[in-house]
Scaffold this motif. Structure first.
Motif, PDB file in Angstrom:
ATOM      1  N   GLY A 211       0.789  -1.215   0.000  1.00  0.00           N
ATOM      2  CA  GLY A 211       0.000   0.000   0.000  1.00  0.00           C
ATOM      3  C   GLY A 211       0.822   1.266   0.000  1.00  0.00           C
ATOM      4  O   GLY A 211       0.277   2.363  -0.112  1.00  0.00           O
ATOM      5  N   GLY A 212       2.149   1.127   0.112  1.00  0.00           N
ATOM      6  CA  GLY A 212       3.023   2.288   0.129  1.00  0.00           C
ATOM      7  C   GLY A 212       3.257   2.855  -1.257  1.00  0.00           C
ATOM      8  O   GLY A 212       2.813   2.317  -2.275  1.00  0.00           O
ATOM      9  N   ALA A 213       4.003   3.954  -1.285  1.00  0.00           N
ATOM     10  CA  ALA A 213       4.165   4.717  -2.521  1.00  0.00           C
ATOM     11  C   ALA A 213       5.395   4.289  -3.301  1.00  0.00           C
ATOM     12  O   ALA A 213       6.450   4.013  -2.730  1.00  0.00           O
ATOM     13  N   LEU A 214       5.244   4.265  -4.627  1.00  0.00           N
ATOM     14  CA  LEU A 214       6.371   4.187  -5.542  1.00  0.00           C
ATOM     15  C   LEU A 214       6.351   5.498  -6.319  1.00  0.00           C
ATOM     16  O   LEU A 214       5.401   5.765  -7.071  1.00  0.00           O
ATOM     17  N   ILE A 215       7.366   6.327  -6.105  1.00  0.00           N
ATOM     18  CA  ILE A 215       7.354   7.675  -6.679  1.00  0.00           C
ATOM     19  C   ILE A 215       8.530   7.881  -7.620  1.00  0.00           C
ATOM     20  O   ILE A 215       9.555   7.191  -7.529  1.00  0.00           O
ATOM     21  N   ASP A 216       8.371   8.865  -8.524  1.00  0.00           N
ATOM     22  CA  ASP A 216       9.464   9.211  -9.419  1.00  0.00           C
ATOM     23  C   ASP A 216      10.315  10.311  -8.786  1.00  0.00           C
ATOM     24  O   ASP A 216      10.067  10.724  -7.647  1.00  0.00           O
ATOM     25  N   GLY A 223       2.850   4.396  -8.716  1.00  0.00           N
ATOM     26  CA  GLY A 223       2.274   3.104  -8.389  1.00  0.00           C
ATOM     27  C   GLY A 223       2.177   2.884  -6.893  1.00  0.00           C
ATOM     28  O   GLY A 223       2.780   3.613  -6.094  1.00  0.00           O
ATOM     29  N   VAL A 224       1.384   1.874  -6.525  1.00  0.00           N
ATOM     30  CA  VAL A 224       1.233   1.458  -5.129  1.00  0.00           C
ATOM     31  C   VAL A 224       1.851   0.077  -4.980  1.00  0.00           C
ATOM     32  O   VAL A 224       1.458  -0.868  -5.672  1.00  0.00           O
ATOM     33  N   ASN A 225       2.830  -0.027  -4.100  1.00  0.00           N
ATOM     34  CA  ASN A 225       3.524  -1.296  -3.898  1.00  0.00           C
ATOM     35  C   ASN A 225       2.558  -2.344  -3.363  1.00  0.00           C
ATOM     36  O   ASN A 225       1.826  -2.094  -2.409  1.00  0.00           O
ATOM     37  N   THR A 226       2.572  -3.529  -3.981  1.00  0.00           N
ATOM     38  CA  THR A 226       1.572  -4.523  -3.593  1.00  0.00           C
ATOM     39  C   THR A 226       2.142  -5.885  -3.240  1.00  0.00           C
ATOM     40  O   THR A 226       1.579  -6.591  -2.428  1.00  0.00           O
ATOM     41  N   SER A 227       3.264  -6.298  -3.843  1.00  0.00           N
ATOM     42  CA  SER A 227       3.764  -7.651  -3.574  1.00  0.00           C
ATOM     43  C   SER A 227       5.209  -7.779  -4.016  1.00  0.00           C
ATOM     44  O   SER A 227       5.756  -6.915  -4.709  1.00  0.00           O
TER      45      SER A 227
END
Length: 462
Positions: A211-216, A223-227
C-alpha cells in the motif's frame, strides 16, 4: 605576491560553500543532483505516506466443516470469533483525506487507524475496495488540508527510471528505499489476490510496504507497492506496484459513490498468441490476444470482431495477455469508446469498442429462501452476463446459480457457483422454482447440479 594570490583564491572559493542552513531545499532535477542526495525529494513526499493499522473480526472455521460424518456433530467446534490485525501503508491523494492502499491490508476491516509520519492519527473507512485488483480507497474522518502526492500517468513511465519506495516494512517505521523501474506490463506474476498489470521495481519492498508509494524523482506517484517475488520472505529485488492509471479510476469511482469497482465487460475468452499460433495465423512476431470465444452481447462482437481475430492494442497501448487487455479496458473506464486494433484474416483492422458494464439481460430474478424454507438463506439468481462475471462462470452459461449458500446449504454440499439443473428429476428453470420444488420433494431430496462444468448429485433428508 604568491601569498596574496593564494589568499585571493581562497576568498573567491568561500562563497561557493554555503552553510547548510542556507542550502536551497528543492527536488533534485538533474542526474548529477540526484546522485548527491534524495533528501529534498524524501522531505517532500514522506508526509503523504501513512501507516495503516487494521483490525477485523473473523469466524474461525471448524476443522470438521464439510465432513459428511462429523460435520453436523461438531459444527459449532472452533467457531469462536477471532481478531486479526494487519499492518500496511497508504498514500494520501488529496487534501480532503482520500487515501489509497491495498485491499489485503484493509479489506473487511472493522476498525482502521491511519497514522501520519508526524504522529497524527485518524480513523478511516473504506469507500471502495476490490479484492481482484488488491486496491482500496479510504477516507480519513475529519481530515482537512492534508499533504498529498500528485498522480503521474503510469503509461509515461519507462524502464530504467529512478524511483523511491516509501512504506512501513515489518512495522519498524516509515522507511525509504531506492531503485529503478525494472520492467513494465508485468501480468500474472504477482502473488496474492492481485491479478493484472504491474510495474516491476528493484527498490527493496518488504512485508508492511504493502500500500506504500512508488514515486518518481519529481515526487509523483506512479504506483502502489503490492507484492514481491521471493522464496525466503525477504526482498530479492523483484517487487510489483499497481500503476497509477488504475488508481486514478478507483478514485474516480469512489468519489462517484461506488462501493465496488466496476470494470468494463469484454464478453470474450482469449489466450496469448505464442510463436506457434503466430506462425499459423501469419502474424510474424508473437503478440496480441486471440479471441477464443465471444458472447453475442459482447461490445467487441457488436463492433464487428469475430472469434479467431487477434486483438493487438487498446487505445494504442499493446496488449499481449488477457489481464493486460482487462487492465487497459479498466483504465479506459465505463462509457469510454476505445480504439481497438486487431487482425482479421491476416489483415489489420481498427474498430471503436464501447466500454460497457456486463448487461443484466435476462433479469437475474434474485431470490433468497426464507426462514421456513427447506434450505433457509439459500440465495439464487438466473445466470446473465453480470452474474456470470461476478461468480466467474463460463461465458455462455445459463440456468439458475447459487449466489450464496447461506448457513444450511453447505451442510449438504451446495456451494456458491453451483448451477442447479434438477430437484428430484424435475428441471429447475427459474430461481422461484427452487423453493417449491424442494418443498414438494421433501423429505428425501436429490439435487442435480453443475460445478465447474462437472455434474454433481447431492442427496439428503429433511
Amino acid at each position: 605576491m604568491l601569498r596574496n594570490t593564494i589568499f585571493a583564491l581562497v576568498l573567491t572559493a568561500l562563497p561557493l560553500a554555503a552553510p547548510p542552513a542556507l542550502a536551497e531545499q528543492r527536488v533534485p532535477e538533474s542526474q548529477a543532483e540526484i546522485s548527491l542526495s534524495f533528501v529534498p525529494l524524501v522531505k517532500q513526499a514522506t508526509p503523504a505516506v501513512v501507516n495503516i493499522y487494521a483490525r477485523r473480526v473473523v469466524e474461525s472455521r471448524s476443522p470438521f466443516a464439510g465432513n459428511p460424518l462429523f460435520g453436523d456433530m461438531f459444527r459449532d467446534y472452533g467457531g469462536r470469533p477471532q481478531v486479526q490485525n494487519s499492518l500496511g501503508s497508504g498514500v494520501i491523494l488529496s487534501d480532503d483525506g482520500i487515501v489509497v492502499s491495498n485491499y489485503h491490508v484493509v479489506g473487511q476491516a472493522s476498525d482502521i487507524r491511519v497514522v501520519l509520519n508526524n504522529g497524527a492519527e485518524y480513523e478511516a473507512r473504506v469507500l471502495l475496495g476490490d479484492e481482484e485488483a488488491d486496491l482500496a480507497i479510504l477516507k480519513l474522518e475529519g481530515a482537512e488540508e492534508m499533504p498529498s502526492l500528485p498522480l503521474r500517468d503510469s503509461d509515461s513511465v519507462e524502464v530504467g527510471e529512478l524511483v523511491l519506495a516509501i512504506g512501513n516494512p515489518f512495522g519498524v517505521g516509515q522507511t525509504v528505499s531506492s531503485g529503478i523501474v525494472s520492467g513494465l506490463a508485468r501480468s500474472g506474476t504477482a502473488t496474492g489476490n492481485a491479478r493484472g498489470y504491474f510495474i516491476q521495481t528493484d527498490a527493496p519492498i518488504n512485508p508492511g510496504n504493502s500500500g506504500g508509494a512508488l514515486i518518481d524523482v519529481k515526487g509523483r506517484l506512479i504506483g502502489v507497492n503490492t507484492s514481491i517475488l521471493t522464496r525466503s520472505g525477504g526482498s530479492n529485488g523483484i517487487g510489483f506496484a499497481i500503476p497509477s492509471a488504475l488508481i486514478s479510476q478507483f478514485v474516480e469511482q469512489a468519489r462517484a459513490g461506488n462501493t465496488d469497482f466496476e470494470r468494463p465487460w469484454a464478453g470474450m475468452t482469449g489466450q496469448p498468441v505464442n510463436a506457434d499460433l503466430s506462425e499459423s495465423l501469419g502474424l510474424g512476431l508473437p503478440n496480441g490476444v486471440l479471441i477464443a470465444g465471444l458472447h453475442p452481447e459482447s461490445p467487441f462482437a457488436q463492433a464487428g470482431l469475430e472469434t479467431g481475430d487477434v486483438v493487438l492494442a487498446v487505445d494504442d497501448q499493446p496488449v499481449n495477455t488477457p489481464p493486460e487487455m482487462i487492465y487497459r479496458m479498466s483504465v479506459a473506464g465505463l462509457g469510454h469508446v476505445a480504439r481497438v486494433r486487431y487482425m482479421h484474416d491476416g489483415e489489420p483492422q481498427v474498430a471503436d469498442v464501447e466500454m460497457i458494464a456486463a448487461p443484466e439481460t435476462p433479469p437475474r430474478e434474485a431470490v433468497t429462501l426464507g426462514d421456513r424454507a427447506v434450505l433457509p438463506g439459500l440465495a439464487l439468481a438466473r445466470i446473465n452476463p453480470a452474474v456470470a462475471s461476478e461468480l466467474k462462470l463460463p461465458l455462455t452459461g445459463e440456468g439458475v446459480v447459487v449466489t450464496d449458500p447461506g448457513r444450511f446449504a453447505p451442510r449438504i454440499g451446495l456451494r456458491q457457483g453451483d448451477v442447479l439443473k434438477a430437484i428430484n428429476g424435475r428441471a429447475v428453470e427459474t430461481p422461484a422454482d427452487v423453493d417449491r420444488l424442494l418443498r414438494e420433494a421433501a423429505p428425501r431430496i436429490q439435487i442435480d447440479a453443475l460445478r465447474g462444468g462437472a455434474r454433481v448429485t447431492l442427496r439428503f433428508r429433511t
